[in-house]
Design a protein around this motif. Structure first.
Motif, mmCIF file in Angstrom:
data_model
loop_
_atom_site.group_PDB
_atom_site.id
_atom_site.type_symbol
_atom_site.label_atom_id
_atom_site.label_comp_id
_atom_site.label_asym_id
_atom_site.label_seq_id
_atom_site.Cartn_x
_atom_site.Cartn_y
_atom_site.Cartn_z
ATOM 1 N N ALA A 10 -0.503 2.520 10.288
ATOM 2 C CA ALA A 10 0.494 3.397 9.682
ATOM 3 C C ALA A 10 1.872 2.918 10.083
ATOM 4 C CB ALA A 10 0.285 4.844 10.134
ATOM 5 N N GLU A 11 2.830 3.172 9.187
ATOM 6 C CA GLU A 11 4.199 2.828 9.492
ATOM 7 C C GLU A 11 5.138 3.837 8.846
ATOM 8 O OE1 GLU A 11 4.900 -1.077 7.914
ATOM 9 O OE2 GLU A 11 5.041 -0.356 5.853
ATOM 10 N N PHE A 12 6.323 3.927 9.384
ATOM 11 C CA PHE A 12 7.354 4.802 8.838
ATOM 12 C C PHE A 12 8.663 4.045 9.008
ATOM 13 C CE2 PHE A 12 9.585 8.052 7.155
ATOM 14 C CZ PHE A 12 9.951 9.146 7.929
ATOM 15 N N GLY A 18 -14.470 -2.964 0.651
ATOM 16 C CA GLY A 18 -13.861 -4.224 1.035
ATOM 17 C C GLY A 18 -12.422 -4.375 0.590
ATOM 18 N N GLN A 19 -11.971 -3.535 -0.344
ATOM 19 C CA GLN A 19 -10.575 -3.618 -0.787
ATOM 20 C C GLN A 19 -9.661 -2.893 0.188
ATOM 21 O OE1 GLN A 19 -10.876 -2.051 -4.866
ATOM 22 N NE2 GLN A 19 -10.676 -4.162 -5.625
ATOM 23 N N GLU A 20 -8.371 -2.971 -0.107
ATOM 24 C CA GLU A 20 -7.374 -2.297 0.721
ATOM 25 C C GLU A 20 -6.854 -1.064 -0.004
ATOM 26 O OE1 GLU A 20 -4.146 -4.506 2.890
ATOM 27 O OE2 GLU A 20 -2.851 -3.378 1.510
ATOM 28 N N ALA A 21 -6.571 -0.016 0.763
ATOM 29 C CA ALA A 21 -5.961 1.194 0.199
ATOM 30 C C ALA A 21 -4.618 1.417 0.881
ATOM 31 C CB ALA A 21 -6.866 2.399 0.418
ATOM 32 N N ARG A 22 -3.594 1.674 0.067
ATOM 33 C CA ARG A 22 -2.263 1.969 0.607
ATOM 34 C C ARG A 22 -1.830 3.320 0.085
ATOM 35 N NH1 ARG A 22 0.675 -2.500 2.582
ATOM 36 N NH2 ARG A 22 2.659 -1.668 1.835
ATOM 37 N N LEU A 23 -1.574 4.227 1.014
ATOM 38 C CA LEU A 23 -1.199 5.592 0.662
ATOM 39 C C LEU A 23 0.250 5.804 1.089
ATOM 40 C CD1 LEU A 23 -4.362 5.456 1.024
ATOM 41 C CD2 LEU A 23 -4.232 7.863 1.692
ATOM 42 N N ARG A 24 1.035 6.404 0.208
ATOM 43 C CA ARG A 24 2.465 6.555 0.474
ATOM 44 C C ARG A 24 2.853 8.012 0.642
ATOM 45 N NH1 ARG A 24 1.494 2.913 -3.181
ATOM 46 N NH2 ARG A 24 2.247 0.768 -2.933
ATOM 47 N N CYS A 25 3.849 8.218 1.476
ATOM 48 C CA CYS A 25 4.315 9.579 1.743
ATOM 49 C C CYS A 25 5.817 9.573 1.940
ATOM 50 C CB CYS A 25 3.637 10.119 2.999
ATOM 51 S SG CYS A 25 4.374 11.647 3.638
ATOM 52 N N SER A 26 6.511 10.356 1.116
ATOM 53 C CA SER A 26 7.946 10.551 1.304
ATOM 54 C C SER A 26 8.153 11.941 1.880
ATOM 55 C CB SER A 26 8.685 10.413 -0.024
ATOM 56 O OG SER A 26 8.576 9.103 -0.524
ATOM 57 N N GLY A 65 12.568 3.967 3.225
ATOM 58 C CA GLY A 65 11.354 4.031 2.424
ATOM 59 C C GLY A 65 10.321 4.978 2.988
ATOM 60 N N PRO A 66 9.215 5.111 2.264
ATOM 61 C CA PRO A 66 8.209 6.093 2.637
ATOM 62 C C PRO A 66 7.359 5.647 3.813
ATOM 63 C CG PRO A 66 7.444 4.835 0.767
ATOM 64 C CD PRO A 66 8.855 4.370 1.044
ATOM 65 N N SER A 67 6.601 6.584 4.350
ATOM 66 C CA SER A 67 5.581 6.244 5.332
ATOM 67 C C SER A 67 4.364 5.717 4.579
ATOM 68 C CB SER A 67 5.199 7.480 6.143
ATOM 69 O OG SER A 67 4.128 7.192 7.021
#
Lengths: 114, 111
Positions: free
Chosen positions: A67-69, A16-24, A73-75
């Protein structure tokens, strides 16, 4: 030159929580790809982005995933209302503008859902 | 089954021996790439072979591509314990070059 940087390396979330994954991506690379890998399996394509644009999201579930880029900043790969089945390793890759170029992969984010 | 199937799924050899793994795919491609993945890590690019190429070498690695059979092979010569990893083939098409991966071959090189 730094390679593709992903963070966090490990992420634990409750259902139920949110996950945010970052990519540079690699400096100068304008193409970013996200893949998902289940244990003992190959990578499955999720989404392909260029700066500020989603080019192909055919591998990404229609609900809960985005997803966003951005220009700066990172994706970001965002998973809302996570479920146990979202547990996997998520890899980001980048490539330069030219076609027929290899993709450079990060070390992934291992997402565990409790 | 998915694009890019590797064969065998697992391979165990002694140091110094050669390791050969194969990859088959279904649709037309622009290029085929081989990657290595060590446990818990990301993928490392090994070789990219274009659809108009038949063979490519890089150090101890040799890749062949047969577009008529829709298959590729990766040969690692004189293997070392450090070659222990999973090896994946991936096919790319022209548009955007998103990759379609096979299930991989797990190679164990025993010292």
């Amino acid at each position: 030159n730094a390679g593709v940087m992903q963070n966090p390396r490990h992420l634990v979330r409750r259902r139920g929580q949110e996950a945010r994954l970052r990519c540079s991506p690699v400096k100068g690379h304008s193409h970013v790809y996200w893949y998902r890998q289940l244990p003992e399996e190959g990578l499955k394509f999720m989404v392909y982005l260029q700066k500020e644009n989603i080019i192909d999201e055919s591998g990404m579930p229609k609900e809960r995933f985005s997803a966003e880029f951005p220009k700066e900043g990172p994706s970001i790969l965002r998973i809302q209302q996570v479920v146990r089945g979202d547990s996997a390793a998520y890899f980001c890759a980048s490539s330069p503008e030219q076609n027929n170029q290899p993709q450079h992969f990060g070390d992934g984010t291992r997402l565990s859902i409790l | 089954s998915q694009q890019g199937e590797e064969d065998p799924q697992a391979l165990s050899i002694q140091e110094g021996e050669n390791a050969t793994m194969n990859c088959s795919y279904k649709t037309s491609i622009n290029n085929l790439q081989w990657y290595r993945q060590n446990s818990g890590r990301g993928l490392v690019h090994l070789i990219l072979i274009r659809s108009n190429e038949r063979e490519k070498h890089s150090g101890r690695l040799r890749v062949t591509l047969d577009t008529s059979k829709k298959s590729s092979s990766l040969l690692i010569t004189a293997s070392r314990a450090a070659d222990t990893a999973s090896y994946f083939c991936a096919t790319g098409k022209a548009a955007g070059n998103k990759l379609t991966f096979g299930g991989g071959t797990r190679v164990l090189v025993k010292p």
